[in-house]
Write a protein that holds these residues in place. Structure first.
Motif, PDB file in Angstrom:
ATOM      1  N   ALA A  47       5.800  23.146  35.874  1.00  0.00           N
ATOM      2  CA  ALA A  47       7.237  23.171  35.651  1.00  0.00           C
ATOM      3  C   ALA A  47       7.752  24.578  35.931  1.00  0.00           C
ATOM      4  CB  ALA A  47       7.565  22.760  34.215  1.00  0.00           C
ATOM      5  N   ALA A  48       9.037  24.654  36.179  1.00  0.00           N
ATOM      6  CA  ALA A  48       9.666  25.950  36.433  1.00  0.00           C
ATOM      7  C   ALA A  48      10.789  26.151  35.427  1.00  0.00           C
ATOM      8  CB  ALA A  48      10.231  25.993  37.845  1.00  0.00           C
ATOM      9  N   LYS A  49      10.983  27.395  35.053  1.00  0.00           N
ATOM     10  CA  LYS A  49      12.120  27.697  34.193  1.00  0.00           C
ATOM     11  C   LYS A  49      13.242  28.208  35.087  1.00  0.00           C
ATOM     12  CE  LYS A  49      11.301  32.534  33.003  1.00  0.00           C
ATOM     13  NZ  LYS A  49      11.149  33.488  31.907  1.00  0.00           N
ATOM     14  N   ILE A  50      14.442  27.836  34.695  1.00  0.00           N
ATOM     15  CA  ILE A  50      15.622  28.288  35.411  1.00  0.00           C
ATOM     16  C   ILE A  50      16.514  28.925  34.362  1.00  0.00           C
ATOM     17  CG2 ILE A  50      17.551  27.593  36.871  1.00  0.00           C
ATOM     18  CD1 ILE A  50      15.720  24.988  37.356  1.00  0.00           C
ATOM     19  N   THR A  51      16.767  30.204  34.527  1.00  0.00           N
ATOM     20  CA  THR A  51      17.604  30.916  33.587  1.00  0.00           C
ATOM     21  C   THR A  51      19.008  30.993  34.172  1.00  0.00           C
ATOM     22  OG1 THR A  51      15.712  32.206  32.848  1.00  0.00           O
ATOM     23  CG2 THR A  51      17.888  33.064  32.285  1.00  0.00           C
ATOM     24  N   PRO A  52      19.949  30.278  33.578  1.00  0.00           N
ATOM     25  CA  PRO A  52      21.305  30.239  34.137  1.00  0.00           C
ATOM     26  C   PRO A  52      21.979  31.604  34.099  1.00  0.00           C
ATOM     27  CG  PRO A  52      21.008  28.566  32.431  1.00  0.00           C
ATOM     28  CD  PRO A  52      19.819  29.463  32.381  1.00  0.00           C
ATOM     29  N   ILE A  53      22.585  31.960  35.211  1.00  0.00           N
ATOM     30  CA  ILE A  53      23.347  33.200  35.284  1.00  0.00           C
ATOM     31  C   ILE A  53      24.823  32.868  35.497  1.00  0.00           C
ATOM     32  CG2 ILE A  53      23.712  35.332  36.587  1.00  0.00           C
ATOM     33  CD1 ILE A  53      20.685  35.216  37.266  1.00  0.00           C
ATOM     34  N   PHE A  54      25.099  31.997  36.476  1.00  0.00           N
ATOM     35  CA  PHE A  54      26.476  31.642  36.807  1.00  0.00           C
ATOM     36  C   PHE A  54      26.935  30.338  36.159  1.00  0.00           C
ATOM     37  CE2 PHE A  54      24.863  34.024  40.511  1.00  0.00           C
ATOM     38  CZ  PHE A  54      25.704  35.117  40.419  1.00  0.00           C
ATOM     39  N   TYR A  55      26.027  29.646  35.502  1.00  0.00           N
ATOM     40  CA  TYR A  55      26.327  28.342  34.942  1.00  0.00           C
ATOM     41  C   TYR A  55      25.996  28.317  33.450  1.00  0.00           C
ATOM     42  CZ  TYR A  55      25.712  26.752  39.823  1.00  0.00           C
ATOM     43  OH  TYR A  55      25.790  26.572  41.175  1.00  0.00           O
ATOM     44  N   PRO A  56      26.786  27.617  32.639  1.00  0.00           N
ATOM     45  CA  PRO A  56      26.311  27.324  31.284  1.00  0.00           C
ATOM     46  C   PRO A  56      25.087  26.404  31.421  1.00  0.00           C
ATOM     47  CG  PRO A  56      28.677  26.898  31.475  1.00  0.00           C
ATOM     48  CD  PRO A  56      28.157  27.150  32.848  1.00  0.00           C
ATOM     49  N   LYS A  57      24.098  26.545  30.564  1.00  0.00           N
ATOM     50  CA  LYS A  57      22.856  25.783  30.715  1.00  0.00           C
ATOM     51  C   LYS A  57      23.093  24.273  30.694  1.00  0.00           C
ATOM     52  CE  LYS A  57      21.492  26.030  25.856  1.00  0.00           C
ATOM     53  NZ  LYS A  57      20.476  26.460  24.924  1.00  0.00           N
ATOM     54  N   GLU A  58      24.070  23.805  29.926  1.00  0.00           N
ATOM     55  CA  GLU A  58      24.343  22.370  29.863  1.00  0.00           C
ATOM     56  C   GLU A  58      24.849  21.850  31.210  1.00  0.00           C
ATOM     57  OE1 GLU A  58      24.579  24.247  25.906  1.00  0.00           O
ATOM     58  OE2 GLU A  58      25.615  24.663  27.785  1.00  0.00           O
ATOM     59  N   PHE A  59      25.704  22.647  31.873  1.00  0.00           N
ATOM     60  CA  PHE A  59      26.195  22.254  33.193  1.00  0.00           C
ATOM     61  C   PHE A  59      25.061  22.282  34.205  1.00  0.00           C
ATOM     62  CE2 PHE A  59      27.739  23.244  37.436  1.00  0.00           C
ATOM     63  CZ  PHE A  59      28.617  22.193  37.640  1.00  0.00           C
ATOM     64  N   LEU A  60      24.250  23.326  34.148  1.00  0.00           N
ATOM     65  CA  LEU A  60      23.141  23.451  35.093  1.00  0.00           C
ATOM     66  C   LEU A  60      22.202  22.249  34.986  1.00  0.00           C
ATOM     67  CD1 LEU A  60      21.678  25.054  37.260  1.00  0.00           C
ATOM     68  CD2 LEU A  60      20.510  26.306  35.448  1.00  0.00           C
ATOM     69  N   LYS A  61      21.881  21.834  33.773  1.00  0.00           N
ATOM     70  CA  LYS A  61      21.012  20.666  33.577  1.00  0.00           C
ATOM     71  C   LYS A  61      21.636  19.425  34.202  1.00  0.00           C
ATOM     72  CE  LYS A  61      19.097  17.607  30.065  1.00  0.00           C
ATOM     73  NZ  LYS A  61      19.871  16.421  30.424  1.00  0.00           N
ATOM     74  N   LEU A  62      22.921  19.193  33.921  1.00  0.00           N
ATOM     75  CA  LEU A  62      23.603  18.034  34.504  1.00  0.00           C
ATOM     76  C   LEU A  62      23.587  18.101  36.024  1.00  0.00           C
ATOM     77  CD1 LEU A  62      26.734  17.740  32.183  1.00  0.00           C
ATOM     78  CD2 LEU A  62      24.771  16.193  32.279  1.00  0.00           C
ATOM     79  N   SER A  99      34.440  26.908  38.944  1.00  0.00           N
ATOM     80  CA  SER A  99      34.795  27.919  37.945  1.00  0.00           C
ATOM     81  C   SER A  99      34.168  27.558  36.602  1.00  0.00           C
ATOM     82  CB  SER A  99      36.323  28.005  37.798  1.00  0.00           C
ATOM     83  OG  SER A  99      36.805  26.850  37.137  1.00  0.00           O
ATOM     84  N   VAL A 100      34.035  28.538  35.741  1.00  0.00           N
ATOM     85  CA  VAL A 100      33.443  28.316  34.420  1.00  0.00           C
ATOM     86  C   VAL A 100      34.260  27.284  33.642  1.00  0.00           C
ATOM     87  CG1 VAL A 100      32.871  29.388  32.201  1.00  0.00           C
ATOM     88  CG2 VAL A 100      32.367  30.589  34.336  1.00  0.00           C
ATOM     89  N   ASP A 101      35.587  27.339  33.765  1.00  0.00           N
ATOM     90  CA  ASP A 101      36.427  26.353  33.080  1.00  0.00           C
ATOM     91  C   ASP A 101      36.131  24.942  33.570  1.00  0.00           C
ATOM     92  OD1 ASP A 101      37.646  28.283  31.518  1.00  0.00           O
ATOM     93  OD2 ASP A 101      39.401  28.484  32.826  1.00  0.00           O
ATOM     94  N   GLU A 102      35.954  24.784  34.895  1.00  0.00           N
ATOM     95  CA  GLU A 102      35.621  23.469  35.447  1.00  0.00           C
ATOM     96  C   GLU A 102      34.247  23.011  34.961  1.00  0.00           C
ATOM     97  OE1 GLU A 102      37.093  22.590  39.754  1.00  0.00           O
ATOM     98  OE2 GLU A 102      36.681  24.750  39.627  1.00  0.00           O
ATOM     99  N   GLN A 103      33.284  23.940  34.912  1.00  0.00           N
ATOM    100  CA  GLN A 103      31.947  23.597  34.433  1.00  0.00           C
ATOM    101  C   GLN A 103      32.016  23.088  32.997  1.00  0.00           C
ATOM    102  OE1 GLN A 103      29.111  26.807  35.110  1.00  0.00           O
ATOM    103  NE2 GLN A 103      30.270  27.435  36.904  1.00  0.00           N
ATOM    104  N   LYS A 104      32.756  23.790  32.155  1.00  0.00           N
ATOM    105  CA  LYS A 104      32.891  23.381  30.756  1.00  0.00           C
ATOM    106  C   LYS A 104      33.594  22.031  30.657  1.00  0.00           C
ATOM    107  CE  LYS A 104      32.807  28.044  28.853  1.00  0.00           C
ATOM    108  NZ  LYS A 104      33.567  29.113  28.214  1.00  0.00           N
ATOM    109  N   ALA A 105      34.597  21.803  31.496  1.00  0.00           N
ATOM    110  CA  ALA A 105      35.315  20.521  31.487  1.00  0.00           C
ATOM    111  C   ALA A 105      34.386  19.386  31.920  1.00  0.00           C
ATOM    112  CB  ALA A 105      36.534  20.597  32.409  1.00  0.00           C
ATOM    113  N   ILE A 106      33.542  19.643  32.904  1.00  0.00           N
ATOM    114  CA  ILE A 106      32.587  18.626  33.377  1.00  0.00           C
ATOM    115  C   ILE A 106      31.603  18.282  32.271  1.00  0.00           C
ATOM    116  CG2 ILE A 106      30.659  18.225  34.966  1.00  0.00           C
ATOM    117  CD1 ILE A 106      32.317  19.878  37.059  1.00  0.00           C
TER     118      ILE A 106
END
Length: 151
Positions: A47-62, A99-106
């Protein structure tokens, strides 16, 4: 552990801020959020770990679970013996950056839809249980009626 051992394995240390993804075998591309109880533990080499930089981790997972990325992962997987996706191929994947706002909305909308799905699933199970009880009552009544003498 000794310092030299730690130096060799430190890249496999995960944190509760990371997202993990399998990169070997039949489950390539499956991912999840690292639970707090696994903070500072070591991750398997499958497995690989992905440390979010530009994404909230919840958005990155989705996003990692999306068909858009999963298709890219399948295309980048080498099938010689055991399927494996090299991290260099992962890095070559296309990631849009809303954008971060769009990521949070998603994330919020997906969570809302998943909650509705969970509620619907509960209602379906409740309905199925009720339907089963009704079927048993009908069968019991049918057998009870057969045993009674006809006048």
């Amino acid at each position: 552990i000794e310092e030299w051992v730690y130096e060799k394995i430190k890249n496999y240390t995960i944190s509760s801020n990371d997202v993990y993804m399998t990169i070997v075998g039949a489950t390539i591309g499956k991912c999840g959020l690292v639970p707090k109880k696994f903070d500072n533990m070591n991750l398997t080499e499958n497995a690989a770990k992905i440390t979010p930089i530009f994404y909230p981790k919840e958005f990155l997972k989705l996003f990692l679970e999306s068909s858009f990325l999963q298709k890219q992962f399948i295309e980048k997987t080498k099938k010689v013996g055991v399927e494996k996706m090299a991290l260099i191929r992962f890095k070559a994947s296309i990631f849009p950056l809303p954008s971060v706002d769009e990521q949070k909305a998603i994330v919020s909308k997906v969570n809302q839809l998943m909650a509705w799905c969970d509620e619907l699933e509960k209602k379906i199970k409740k309905r199925d249980a009720y339907q089963e009880k009704m079927m048993q009552a009908v069968v019991n009544q049918a057998f009870k009626t057969e045993k009674e003498p006809i006048n």
